[in-house]
Motif scaffolding. Structure first.
Motif, PDB file in Angstrom:
ATOM      1  N   ASN A  12     -11.911   2.153  -8.825  1.00 13.93           N
ATOM      2  CA  ASN A  12     -11.449   1.009  -8.048  1.00 13.93           C
ATOM      3  C   ASN A  12     -10.079   1.311  -7.474  1.00 13.93           C
ATOM      4  O   ASN A  12      -9.249   1.950  -8.124  1.00 13.93           O
ATOM      5  CB  ASN A  12     -11.356  -0.231  -8.926  1.00 13.93           C
ATOM      6  CG  ASN A  12     -12.718  -0.752  -9.309  1.00 13.93           C
ATOM      7  OD1 ASN A  12     -13.680  -0.594  -8.564  1.00 13.93           O
ATOM      8  ND2 ASN A  12     -12.805  -1.371 -10.463  1.00 13.93           N
ATOM      9  N   CYS A  13      -9.864   0.838  -6.276  1.00  7.46           N
ATOM     10  CA  CYS A  13      -8.547   0.983  -5.672  1.00  7.46           C
ATOM     11  C   CYS A  13      -8.245  -0.241  -4.843  1.00  7.46           C
ATOM     12  O   CYS A  13      -9.140  -0.989  -4.463  1.00  7.46           O
ATOM     13  CB  CYS A  13      -8.455   2.259  -4.831  1.00  7.46           C
ATOM     14  SG  CYS A  13      -9.369   2.205  -3.288  1.00  7.46           S
ATOM     15  N   GLN A  14      -6.989  -0.441  -4.581  1.00  4.38           N
ATOM     16  CA  GLN A  14      -6.530  -1.511  -3.703  1.00  4.38           C
ATOM     17  C   GLN A  14      -5.887  -0.864  -2.483  1.00  4.38           C
ATOM     18  O   GLN A  14      -5.045   0.029  -2.636  1.00  4.38           O
ATOM     19  CB  GLN A  14      -5.496  -2.399  -4.411  1.00  4.38           C
ATOM     20  CG  GLN A  14      -6.044  -3.170  -5.578  1.00  4.38           C
ATOM     21  CD  GLN A  14      -7.033  -4.228  -5.136  1.00  4.38           C
ATOM     22  OE1 GLN A  14      -6.847  -4.888  -4.119  1.00  4.38           O
ATOM     23  NE2 GLN A  14      -8.095  -4.391  -5.898  1.00  4.38           N
ATOM     24  N   VAL A  16      -3.295  -0.783   0.134  1.00  3.33           N
ATOM     25  CA  VAL A  16      -1.967  -1.370   0.266  1.00  3.33           C
ATOM     26  C   VAL A  16      -1.559  -1.450   1.728  1.00  3.33           C
ATOM     27  O   VAL A  16      -0.964  -2.427   2.173  1.00  3.33           O
ATOM     28  CB  VAL A  16      -0.931  -0.541  -0.533  1.00  3.33           C
ATOM     29  CG1 VAL A  16       0.462  -1.083  -0.345  1.00  3.33           C
ATOM     30  CG2 VAL A  16      -1.319  -0.490  -1.998  1.00  3.33           C
ATOM     31  N   VAL A  42      -3.232   3.724  -0.838  1.00  2.00           N
ATOM     32  CA  VAL A  42      -4.030   3.021  -1.843  1.00  2.00           C
ATOM     33  C   VAL A  42      -3.359   3.087  -3.207  1.00  2.00           C
ATOM     34  O   VAL A  42      -2.642   4.040  -3.513  1.00  2.00           O
ATOM     35  CB  VAL A  42      -5.471   3.578  -1.942  1.00  2.00           C
ATOM     36  CG1 VAL A  42      -6.214   3.416  -0.640  1.00  2.00           C
ATOM     37  CG2 VAL A  42      -5.471   5.026  -2.372  1.00  2.00           C
ATOM     38  N   GLU A  43      -3.595   2.047  -4.011  1.00  2.00           N
ATOM     39  CA  GLU A  43      -3.172   2.017  -5.409  1.00  2.00           C
ATOM     40  C   GLU A  43      -4.395   2.237  -6.271  1.00  2.00           C
ATOM     41  O   GLU A  43      -5.428   1.606  -6.051  1.00  2.00           O
ATOM     42  CB  GLU A  43      -2.590   0.654  -5.784  1.00  2.00           C
ATOM     43  CG  GLU A  43      -1.183   0.430  -5.361  1.00  2.00           C
ATOM     44  CD  GLU A  43      -0.674  -0.914  -5.860  1.00  2.00           C
ATOM     45  OE1 GLU A  43       0.499  -0.957  -6.252  1.00  2.00           O
ATOM     46  OE2 GLU A  43      -1.439  -1.890  -5.855  1.00  2.00           O
ATOM     47  N   HIS A  60      -1.210   5.002 -13.283  1.00  2.00           N
ATOM     48  CA  HIS A  60      -1.124   4.258 -12.030  1.00  2.00           C
ATOM     49  C   HIS A  60      -0.639   5.218 -10.944  1.00  2.00           C
ATOM     50  O   HIS A  60       0.350   5.904 -11.116  1.00  2.00           O
ATOM     51  CB  HIS A  60      -0.143   3.089 -12.178  1.00  2.00           C
ATOM     52  CG  HIS A  60      -0.012   2.274 -10.947  1.00  2.00           C
ATOM     53  ND1 HIS A  60      -0.927   1.301 -10.606  1.00  2.00           N
ATOM     54  CD2 HIS A  60       0.905   2.291  -9.955  1.00  2.00           C
ATOM     55  CE1 HIS A  60      -0.566   0.757  -9.463  1.00  2.00           C
ATOM     56  NE2 HIS A  60       0.539   1.328  -9.050  1.00  2.00           N
ATOM     57  N   LYS A  76     -18.256  -6.880  -4.389  1.00  2.00           N
ATOM     58  CA  LYS A  76     -18.342  -7.151  -5.815  1.00  2.00           C
ATOM     59  C   LYS A  76     -19.761  -7.617  -6.109  1.00  2.00           C
ATOM     60  O   LYS A  76     -20.397  -8.254  -5.266  1.00  2.00           O
ATOM     61  CB  LYS A  76     -17.334  -8.220  -6.224  1.00  2.00           C
ATOM     62  CG  LYS A  76     -15.904  -7.751  -6.132  1.00  2.00           C
ATOM     63  CD  LYS A  76     -14.959  -8.845  -6.578  1.00  2.00           C
ATOM     64  CE  LYS A  76     -13.523  -8.362  -6.483  1.00  2.00           C
ATOM     65  NZ  LYS A  76     -12.584  -9.412  -6.886  1.00  2.00           N
TER      66      LYS A  76
END
Length: 117
Positions: A12-14, A16, A42-43, A60, A76
């Protein structure tokens, strides 16, 4: 995706930030020679465990210059429109005569389609 040895694992990534490539980066097109003008920041949170130990820890990362083809967008579970309570559902009535005989292997019955399964 995170590389572990010779294998890739989805994580999973977010996202940014999305930004346009500079002119110096525009020659780095993918194998298909398509020109995508954006890169991403990305985070990523990765959980790792130590071999032979029950201890696990989180790492992280903030990764820059991620190309579009390194990201796979997925919904999801159970959040797409097909799971809406008020989604439009209607029986499709297709006449048997439009299909070639070689395609039909079920004799006509007074059975609904959903009773065949």
């Amino acid at each position: 995706a995170v590389m572990d040895g010779d294998e890739y694992h989805m994580v999973n990534c977010q996202i940014v930030e999305r930004y346009e490539k500079g002119e110096a980066d525009s020659s780095d097109d993918d194998e298909n020679k398509t020109n995508h003008k954006y890169l991403y920041v990305v985070e990523v949170d990765v959980e790792r465990s130590v071999d032979g130990d029950d201890t696990s820890f989180h790492e992280h990362y903030l990764i820059t210059d991620v190309p579009w083809n390194a990201i796979k967008f997925v919904e999801k579970p159970y959040t797409s429109d097909i799971f809406l309570k008020n989604a439009f559902r209607h029986e499709m009535k297709i006449p048997d005569e439009i299909f070639p005989k070689s395609w039909t292997n079920v004799e006509k019955q007074n059975t609904k389609w959903y009773q065949l399964w």
